[in-house]
Design a protein around this motif. Structure first.
Motif, mmCIF file in Angstrom:
data_model
loop_
_atom_site.group_PDB
_atom_site.id
_atom_site.type_symbol
_atom_site.label_atom_id
_atom_site.label_comp_id
_atom_site.label_asym_id
_atom_site.label_seq_id
_atom_site.Cartn_x
_atom_site.Cartn_y
_atom_site.Cartn_z
ATOM 1 N N LEU A 273 47.653 37.280 49.181
ATOM 2 C CA LEU A 273 48.851 37.172 48.350
ATOM 3 C C LEU A 273 49.630 38.484 48.415
ATOM 4 N N PRO A 274 50.933 38.437 48.157
ATOM 5 C CA PRO A 274 51.759 39.643 48.324
ATOM 6 C C PRO A 274 51.504 40.749 47.304
ATOM 7 N N SER A 275 50.877 40.436 46.159
ATOM 8 C CA SER A 275 50.662 41.487 45.151
ATOM 9 C C SER A 275 49.416 41.200 44.331
ATOM 10 N N GLU A 276 48.828 42.266 43.782
ATOM 11 C CA GLU A 276 47.659 42.123 42.911
ATOM 12 C C GLU A 276 48.024 41.371 41.637
ATOM 13 N N ARG A 277 49.233 41.614 41.147
ATOM 14 C CA ARG A 277 49.673 40.950 39.919
ATOM 15 C C ARG A 277 49.734 39.432 40.112
ATOM 16 N N ASP A 324 40.647 36.953 24.031
ATOM 17 C CA ASP A 324 41.681 37.309 25.003
ATOM 18 C C ASP A 324 40.984 37.626 26.315
ATOM 19 N N LEU A 325 41.300 36.851 27.362
ATOM 20 C CA LEU A 325 40.690 37.044 28.680
ATOM 21 C C LEU A 325 41.717 37.620 29.645
ATOM 22 N N SER A 326 41.389 38.749 30.276
ATOM 23 C CA SER A 326 42.245 39.353 31.295
ATOM 24 C C SER A 326 41.396 39.573 32.554
ATOM 25 N N VAL A 327 42.005 40.155 33.577
ATOM 26 C CA VAL A 327 41.300 40.446 34.824
ATOM 27 C C VAL A 327 41.155 41.948 34.968
ATOM 28 N N SER A 328 40.044 42.381 35.528
ATOM 29 C CA SER A 328 39.644 43.784 35.694
ATOM 30 C C SER A 328 40.679 44.806 35.237
ATOM 31 N N ASN A 329 40.474 45.324 34.044
ATOM 32 C CA ASN A 329 41.352 46.357 33.486
ATOM 33 C C ASN A 329 40.542 47.649 33.406
ATOM 34 N N SER A 330 40.490 48.363 34.518
ATOM 35 C CA SER A 330 39.573 49.499 34.636
ATOM 36 C C SER A 330 39.866 50.612 33.644
ATOM 37 N N ILE A 331 41.139 50.886 33.388
ATOM 38 C CA ILE A 331 41.479 51.973 32.464
ATOM 39 C C ILE A 331 41.082 51.603 31.040
ATOM 40 N N ALA A 332 41.247 50.336 30.674
ATOM 41 C CA ALA A 332 40.830 49.894 29.338
ATOM 42 C C ALA A 332 39.322 50.058 29.160
#
Length: 573
Positions: A273-277, A324-332
């Motif tokens: 895909l063109p972006s991680e987002r 709340d489910l998100s995808v790999s938020n390393s800084i958090a």
């Protein structure tokens, strides 16, 4: 309102389940109704050595243990009346039950932790599917079960009373009554911490919720895991708070280097895909649909994919959590670990944070809905900054923690340096011996007189620095240094915070505890948890009136004295 009388007797009772540490015991205090510090796995019968050992575990070690516990755990919906011993006997036929507890959530439920994962497979093989004559069901075999009695009438005589583990904190009015029975403000703050912090049982339930979501995610991504972050793991979580979780593909990334050796290369064919987002949005969209369509007890699923951090919100009815489910938020995750370290270093840290956040909520300074008010995270950062500013400091700055980091602690995420030491044993304990009584009053005094117009709050440096822009409140993100975590706060909300801090400092300085006891009034922290504009309005008016009356009386006395002196001089002449 309950009196403070009998405080020592209550404190002896409380100490059976809550250690109120003095300066010498701060580092290893274990606080909680379950007898375990928040986010720390409980040992069976911990002695002092085991307690110290548990307290020294790194954030990553604790999370690994908790996730392993969750994978060996099932959740069973039970009838309102049952025989606990017989239920456990039946479950034990599938394997050793390591721990269990009951709680109330839309009926009675039991969390059962087995010693081995194989016991769950054995139980699943023996469990039937719901009767499909009335409802069409999705044939997904989860770790959620319903236990019923075949002959409820004949089995009623075998019922035994169940101990239910609380999953929410007591109301503030009940808390105030308990606080009035303590013997000092420090004790009051530990009582508040004990009532509000996550229990051992609640933490297990949070990790189980993540593990159940992971079961669905692995249908698409076999190497993925779902982990909690934020308040569920940073030692500052409150009973009743939401569960923030993220889908982690870290294990998938390990495969990237496996086949680089030798004369050949092998790699997976994957969608590009063109972006991680965009990849994140598509992954969450699919997982959100999966939970919505097939997840037992997953309701009110909302896909918020265009947010700065895309996420899926849903209610998980079996555990009672809003998630709340998100995808790999390393800084958090790094932020969670940083707060975990601060919370483990000194018991006063958590006690002060819980107290300030409860105080802020009572006075309408924080709110669970998004808006222009100060968030709990911003308040927590303000407490940390204040503790860094004490003399000597109670906790180190982020830069000081970075200096102690070794190679395995090095983390550069998105160009930001997120490195800091993970081994708690490398951090020297503070020599500061200030009591919580002093620290609470000084916190209100410090921020009641802080120059918010000019200065910002920087935990990396541990000192005030000039604001880089004109936001009313500027708190530097500890890692993403170009972000202000309190950018949402407007000037009226900041001014309200300052006014409340000044009023609270004044109350703590001027209150007469003995007189308030005689008058059967709340004192100390209890007095601060009554909204000033309501219950205290007449008292505040009287206080201000009293100040004015004393000033006028002083002026009149001075005038009388001057007049008398003038008359004496005139007579003398």
């Amino acid at each position: 309102m309950a009196l403070r009388a009998g405080g020592p007797a209550l404190l002896l009772l409380l100490r059976g389940r809550l250690r109120l540490p003095g300066p010498a015991a701060r580092g290893h205090a274990r606080l909680g109704r379950s007898g375990a510090a928040a986010a720390q796995p409980a040992t069976e019968e911990p002695g002092e050595d085991a307690e110290v050992s548990t307290r020294k575990k790194t954030f990553a070690e604790v999370q690994t243990e908790r996730l392993d516990q969750a994978e060996r755990t099932v959740l069973i919906k039970c009838p309102s009346k049952l025989n606990e011993k017989k239920l456990l006997q039946y479950l034990s036929s599938h394997g050793n039950v390591k721990s269990h507890f009951f709680f109330e959530n839309r009926g009675i439920s039991a969390l059962i932790e087995f010693s081995e994962k194989s016991s769950i497979a054995s139980l699943q093989d023996a469990v039937g599917i719901p009767d499909v004559s009335e409802h069409h069901v999705v044939p997904f075999k989860s770790r959620l079960f319903t236990f019923t009695l075949k002959n409820p009438v004949s089995q009623r005589m075998e019922e035994t009373p169940l101990h239910l583990s609380p999953q929410c904190h007591i109301p503030v009015k009940d808390l105030i009554q308990k606080l009035c029975l303590a013997d000092s403000i420090s004790s009051q703050m530990y009582v508040l911490l004990n009532e509000y912090q996550l229990t051992e049982e609640n933490i297990k339930l949070r990790f189980l919720a993540c593990s159940l979501v992971r079961d669905f995610a692995r249908a698409y991504f076999p190497d993925s895991t779902v982990k909690p972050f934020g308040s569920s793991v940073n030692t500052f979580g409150k009973l009743g708070s939401d569960v923030d979780m993220f889908l982690d593909f870290h294990d998938t990334g390990k495969h990237a280097t496996k086949m680089k050796k030798g004369p050949f290369e092998m790699e997976y064919q994957m969608k590009r895909l063109p972006s991680e987002r965009l990849a994140t949005q598509r992954i969450l969209s699919v997982i959100g649909d999966c939970l919505d369509n097939f997840g037992p007890g997953c309701v009110n699923v909302q896909k918020i994919l265009n947010a700065r951090c895309p996420l899926v919100k849903f209610s998980h009815q079996p555990t009672g959590f809003q998630c709340d489910l998100s995808v790999s938020n390393s800084i958090a995750i790094r932020s969670s670990e940083l707060l975990y370290i601060y919370g483990c270093l000194d018991s006063r840290v958590r006690a002060l944070v819980f107290t300030v956040r409860c105080w802020a909520r009572v006075h309408g300074l924080t709110n669970s809905a998004p808006g222009t008010w100060i968030t709990n995270f911003s308040l927590t950062m303000m407490v940390m900054f204040f503790l860094q500013k004490r003399s000597p400091p109670i906790i180190p700055t982020l830069d000081q923690l970075k200096e102690l980091a070794d190679e395995k602690d090095k983390h550069i995420i998105g160009g930001y340096d997120c490195s800091f030491v993970s081994d708690l044993r490398k951090i020297k304990p503070t020599k500061n011996t200030e009591t919580l009584d002093v620290l609470l009053g000084e916190f209100f005094e410090y921020f009641g007189n802080f120059d918010f117009r000019k200065n910002s709050i920087n935990l990396r440096k541990g000192k005030e620095v000039n604001k880089p822009e004109s936001s009313p409140l500027y708190i530097w993100n500890p890692f993403e240094q170009d972000l202000n975590i309190s950018k949402n706060v407007n000037q009226p909300q900041l001014e309200k915070f300052i006014a409340m801090a000044r009023e609270s400092a004044w109350i703590l300085q001027k209150e007469d505890k003995t007189q308030q006891m005689i008058n059967k009034e709340p004192w100390g922290l209890a007095a601060l948890l009554i909204p000033f504009g309501k219950s205290n309005s007449s008292r505040m008016k009287n206080r201000m009136k009293g100040i004015g009356s004393e000033t006028i009386k002083s002026l009149l006395d001075s005038l009388k004295l001057n007049n008398a002196n003038s008359q004496q001089k005139a007579v003398g002449k």
